[in-house]
Design a protein around this motif. Structure first.
Motif, PDB file in Angstrom:
ATOM      1  N   GLU A 122       0.651  -5.038  -7.861  1.00 23.27           N
ATOM      2  CA  GLU A 122       1.647  -4.298  -8.427  1.00 23.27           C
ATOM      3  C   GLU A 122       2.560  -3.605  -7.549  1.00 23.27           C
ATOM      4  OE1 GLU A 122       3.863  -2.785 -12.041  1.00 23.27           O
ATOM      5  OE2 GLU A 122       2.604  -4.600 -11.340  1.00 23.27           O
ATOM      6  N   GLU A 123       2.262  -2.776  -6.574  1.00 24.39           N
ATOM      7  CA  GLU A 123       3.056  -2.386  -5.724  1.00 24.39           C
ATOM      8  C   GLU A 123       3.888  -3.231  -5.051  1.00 24.39           C
ATOM      9  OE1 GLU A 123       4.649   1.069  -3.698  1.00 24.39           O
ATOM     10  OE2 GLU A 123       3.903   0.806  -5.624  1.00 24.39           O
ATOM     11  N   ALA A 124       3.239  -4.335  -4.423  1.00 26.99           N
ATOM     12  CA  ALA A 124       3.983  -5.436  -3.864  1.00 26.99           C
ATOM     13  C   ALA A 124       5.118  -6.028  -4.818  1.00 26.99           C
ATOM     14  CB  ALA A 124       3.036  -6.418  -3.606  1.00 26.99           C
ATOM     15  N   ARG A 125       4.865  -5.977  -6.036  1.00 28.42           N
ATOM     16  CA  ARG A 125       5.774  -6.586  -7.130  1.00 28.42           C
ATOM     17  C   ARG A 125       6.918  -5.651  -7.219  1.00 28.42           C
ATOM     18  NH1 ARG A 125       7.656  -6.094 -11.907  1.00 28.42           N
ATOM     19  NH2 ARG A 125       6.185  -4.239 -12.315  1.00 28.42           N
ATOM     20  N   LEU A 126       6.832  -4.366  -7.397  1.00 26.03           N
ATOM     21  CA  LEU A 126       7.698  -3.371  -7.490  1.00 26.03           C
ATOM     22  C   LEU A 126       8.557  -3.270  -6.189  1.00 26.03           C
ATOM     23  CD1 LEU A 126       5.529  -0.750  -9.219  1.00 26.03           C
ATOM     24  CD2 LEU A 126       7.563  -2.049 -10.341  1.00 26.03           C
ATOM     25  N   ARG A 127       7.808  -3.279  -5.112  1.00 19.56           N
ATOM     26  CA  ARG A 127       8.639  -2.989  -3.699  1.00 19.56           C
ATOM     27  C   ARG A 127       9.658  -4.394  -3.867  1.00 19.56           C
ATOM     28  NH1 ARG A 127       6.536   0.649  -0.162  1.00 19.56           N
ATOM     29  NH2 ARG A 127       8.361   0.285   0.972  1.00 19.56           N
ATOM     30  N   ARG A 128       9.306  -5.473  -4.078  1.00 22.80           N
ATOM     31  CA  ARG A 128      10.196  -6.570  -3.785  1.00 22.80           C
ATOM     32  C   ARG A 128      11.237  -6.600  -4.905  1.00 22.80           C
ATOM     33  NH1 ARG A 128       9.394 -12.818  -2.351  1.00 22.80           N
ATOM     34  NH2 ARG A 128      11.588 -13.506  -2.830  1.00 22.80           N
ATOM     35  N   GLU A 129      11.093  -6.106  -6.239  1.00 21.19           N
ATOM     36  CA  GLU A 129      11.792  -5.999  -7.334  1.00 21.19           C
ATOM     37  C   GLU A 129      13.043  -4.768  -6.913  1.00 21.19           C
ATOM     38  OE1 GLU A 129      11.588  -3.818 -11.436  1.00 21.19           O
ATOM     39  OE2 GLU A 129      10.399  -5.440 -11.446  1.00 21.19           O
ATOM     40  N   TRP A 130      12.417  -3.928  -6.193  1.00 19.60           N
ATOM     41  CA  TRP A 130      13.599  -2.670  -5.930  1.00 19.60           C
ATOM     42  C   TRP A 130      14.250  -3.338  -4.755  1.00 19.60           C
ATOM     43  CZ3 TRP A 130       9.100   1.429  -5.776  1.00 19.60           C
ATOM     44  CH2 TRP A 130       8.735   1.689  -7.099  1.00 19.60           C
ATOM     45  N   PHE A 131      13.826  -3.955  -3.871  1.00 16.13           N
ATOM     46  CA  PHE A 131      14.460  -4.434  -2.740  1.00 16.13           C
ATOM     47  C   PHE A 131      15.590  -5.445  -3.114  1.00 16.13           C
ATOM     48  CE2 PHE A 131      15.018  -7.729   0.593  1.00 16.13           C
ATOM     49  CZ  PHE A 131      15.769  -7.081   1.504  1.00 16.13           C
ATOM     50  N   GLU A 132      15.019  -6.406  -3.969  1.00 12.98           N
ATOM     51  CA  GLU A 132      16.134  -7.352  -4.478  1.00 12.98           C
ATOM     52  C   GLU A 132      17.313  -6.721  -5.240  1.00 12.98           C
ATOM     53  OE1 GLU A 132      13.989 -10.424  -6.832  1.00 12.98           O
ATOM     54  OE2 GLU A 132      13.338 -11.107  -5.091  1.00 12.98           O
ATOM     55  N   GLU A 133      17.081  -5.670  -5.933  1.00 19.84           N
ATOM     56  CA  GLU A 133      17.955  -4.736  -6.594  1.00 19.84           C
ATOM     57  C   GLU A 133      19.020  -4.025  -5.452  1.00 19.84           C
ATOM     58  OE1 GLU A 133      18.554  -0.487  -9.133  1.00 19.84           O
ATOM     59  OE2 GLU A 133      16.790  -1.661  -8.944  1.00 19.84           O
ATOM     60  N   TYR A 135       0.746  -1.127   0.055  1.00 20.35           N
ATOM     61  CA  TYR A 135      -0.037  -0.046  -0.084  1.00 20.35           C
ATOM     62  C   TYR A 135       0.809   1.157   0.023  1.00 20.35           C
ATOM     63  CZ  TYR A 135      -3.592  -3.393   1.091  1.00 20.35           C
ATOM     64  OH  TYR A 135      -4.556  -4.431   1.328  1.00 20.35           O
ATOM     65  N   GLY A 136       2.025   0.937  -0.523  1.00 19.81           N
ATOM     66  CA  GLY A 136       3.065   2.088  -0.655  1.00 19.81           C
ATOM     67  C   GLY A 136       2.759   3.321  -1.405  1.00 19.81           C
ATOM     68  N   ASN A 137       1.959   3.069  -2.553  1.00 19.22           N
ATOM     69  CA  ASN A 137       1.561   3.899  -3.531  1.00 19.22           C
ATOM     70  C   ASN A 137       0.253   3.881  -3.878  1.00 19.22           C
ATOM     71  OD1 ASN A 137       1.206   5.442  -5.925  1.00 19.22           O
ATOM     72  ND2 ASN A 137       3.201   5.468  -6.288  1.00 19.22           N
ATOM     73  N   LYS A 138      -0.798   4.927  -3.781  1.00 20.51           N
ATOM     74  CA  LYS A 138      -2.348   4.679  -4.006  1.00 20.51           C
ATOM     75  C   LYS A 138      -2.682   4.767  -5.376  1.00 20.51           C
ATOM     76  CE  LYS A 138      -3.327   6.647   0.673  1.00 20.51           C
ATOM     77  NZ  LYS A 138      -4.251   7.837   1.291  1.00 20.51           N
ATOM     78  N   ASN A 139      -1.723   5.135  -6.141  1.00 20.15           N
ATOM     79  CA  ASN A 139      -2.071   5.071  -7.571  1.00 20.15           C
ATOM     80  C   ASN A 139      -1.701   3.810  -8.452  1.00 20.15           C
ATOM     81  OD1 ASN A 139      -2.625   7.996  -7.600  1.00 20.15           O
ATOM     82  ND2 ASN A 139      -0.348   8.527  -7.484  1.00 20.15           N
ATOM     83  N   ARG A 140      -1.197   2.790  -7.768  1.00 20.41           N
ATOM     84  CA  ARG A 140      -0.920   1.470  -8.183  1.00 20.41           C
ATOM     85  C   ARG A 140      -1.650   0.383  -7.374  1.00 20.41           C
ATOM     86  NH1 ARG A 140       4.580   3.381  -9.135  1.00 20.41           N
ATOM     87  NH2 ARG A 140       5.334   2.983  -7.014  1.00 20.41           N
ATOM     88  N   SER A 141      -2.122  -0.608  -8.025  1.00 22.17           N
ATOM     89  CA  SER A 141      -2.981  -1.744  -7.196  1.00 22.17           C
ATOM     90  C   SER A 141      -1.927  -2.226  -6.470  1.00 22.17           C
ATOM     91  CB  SER A 141      -3.134  -2.566  -8.563  1.00 22.17           C
ATOM     92  OG  SER A 141      -2.111  -3.434  -8.772  1.00 22.17           O
ATOM     93  N   ALA A 142      -2.402  -2.978  -5.392  1.00 18.72           N
ATOM     94  CA  ALA A 142      -1.583  -3.452  -4.213  1.00 18.72           C
ATOM     95  C   ALA A 142      -0.819  -4.474  -4.752  1.00 18.72           C
ATOM     96  CB  ALA A 142      -2.528  -4.064  -3.160  1.00 18.72           C
TER      97      ALA A 142
END
Length: 211
Positions: free
Chosen positions: A57-68, A48-55
């Motif tokens: 999609e946001e979870a997918r991005l947050r994990r991708e960024w963390f793995e980076e 729920y970090g960004n209200k402009n994205r679905s939960a």
């Protein structure tokens, strides 16, 4: 603040992050100094970090960024526990997945943070530490953006602030937070009157565990 947190080759360290990015905002000094001796646990998916994205999609991005970020810092190990963002208090058993007896130093979020996930993470970990009778480790609380009261311990990140910002930038959309974090680290250094060579520090307080 008067006591610097120092590490030895014998240390085994854990950073417990309520959200993907808290580990580098509050305890990058640990990650950068002794990555090969440090495990990182991320409790929630940050969905729920960004209200402009679905939960999702946001979870997918947050994990991708963390793995980076993890691919840059290369810790000993990292664990994505995957609790739904904002739901830590409903899932206190996440802490049973952490063997606290493995570690000599553990870094936790501030127990009086205004963020409910941070408080719940701290409280669940503290309960599990007591259940495991894991009181021999040193336990520290770290700051995330907002300063807490009367910290007693610090890590000097004067020479590694640029590396810290590199790790934070893995988590996109952080430009405002980067300025806020840098100012906090500089402010904390200004409180070390006897250490004028310190320009940026991370501040911590110790948790006394009574089992």
């Amino acid at each position: 603040m008067k006591d610097e947190i120092l590490f030895t080759n014998e240390d085994s360290v854990a950073i417990i992050a309520p959200h993907p990015d808290d580990e580098c905002i509050g305890a990058a000094g640990v990650l950068i100094k002794i990555p090969s001796q440090t495990d990182v646990y991320v409790v929630t998916d940050g969905c729920y970090g960004n209200k402009n994205r679905s939960a999702k999609e946001e979870a997918r991005l947050r994990r991708e960024w963390f793995e980076e970020e993890m691919s840059i810092v290369k810790p000993h190990n990292w664990f994505w526990l995957g609790i739904e963002d904002t739901k830590v208090s409903d899932n206190p058993d996440f802490a049973t997945q952490i063997d606290f007896k493995r570690y000599t130093k553990v870094f936790l979020p501030w127990g009086k943070s205004l963020h409910p996930d941070h408080r719940a993470t701290y409280e669940s970990c503290l309960s599990q530490i007591k259940q495991q009778n894991a009181s021999k480790a040193e336990y520290y609380m770290y700051e995330v953006c907002a300063p807490f009261h009367n910290p007693r311990y610090y890590i000097d990140i004067t020479d590694t602030i640029d590396k810290k910002l590199e790790l934070i930038r893995c988590h996109r959309e952080m430009e405002y937070e980067i300025r806020q974090i840098t100012l906090l680290n500089q402010f904390r250094a200004s409180q070390l009157h006897e250490h004028t060579d310190c320009k940026c520090i991370e501040a911590f307080d110790k948790v006394e565990i009574f089992v």
